[in-house]
Motif scaffolding. Structure first.
Motif: not given
Length: 169
Positions: A40-41, A44, A46-48, A70-71, A149-150, A152, A156
């Motif tokens: 996870v960022n 932002s 953003e995750s995987r 993926s990134v 994942g949808t 963010p 965060s």
């Protein structure tokens, strides 16, 4: 980045029940499990997520390679991956994927790991539930990870510590 073990050993959470009514939670503990690798960022959100059957150095290497791909990690952009000191965090013989730079946290410091806060969110849909098979459990967990994942903003909110260095400033 962090890993989390879940399985058919039930996760029990506090629940409400009417006064005087017995609280019944069906459980049939079994020692079958899956592991979630999550990135996870915090800034932002953003995750995987990867749901894998084992937790070992080969799985770590495969997930790191999949994450890098993926990134789009490479010469540019460079990706810093904050991780704990798990003994299985062993890079492939050729090293970590190009563009991925790991930063290992001090031992016994999970409070420094933003991804550690994801587990309450992944556990939410499987807590206090009984699953007939590991496949049923994995399907439910995979759906939760896909949904997270949808989200963010939610991620965060859970992972961006007030002291986390913001890179966009």
């Amino acid at each position: 980045m962090d890993e989390h073990r879940l399985g058919l050993q039930p996760i029990l959470r506090t629940v409400w029940a009417p006064t005087g009514q017995p609280l019944v939670r069906p459980v049939h503990p079994r020692d079958e499990r899956r592991y979630i690798y999550a990135f996870v960022n915090p800034e932002s959100g953003e995750s995987r997520f990867w749901l894998v059957p084992v937790l070992n150095k080969e799985a770590y290497q495969a997930v790191m390679a999949a994450f890098a791909k993926s990134v789009g990690a490479g010469e540019d952009p460079q990706v810093l991956v904050v991780q704990d000191g798990g003994g299985f965090h062993v890079p492939a013989p050729q090293g970590h994927p190009p563009g991925v730079e790991p930063l290992t946290l001090p031992l016994y410091a999970p409070e420094l790991q933003p991804a550690e806060r994801l587990w309450a969110l992944t556990d939410r849909t499987v807590a206090n539930r009984y699953f007939d098979t590991l496949h049923d459990f994995s399907q439910t967990l995979a759906q939760q990870c896909a949904w997270l994942g949808t989200q963010p903003d939610l991620l965060s909110h859970h992972t961006l510590f007030h002291w986390w260095p913001l890179l966009s400033h």
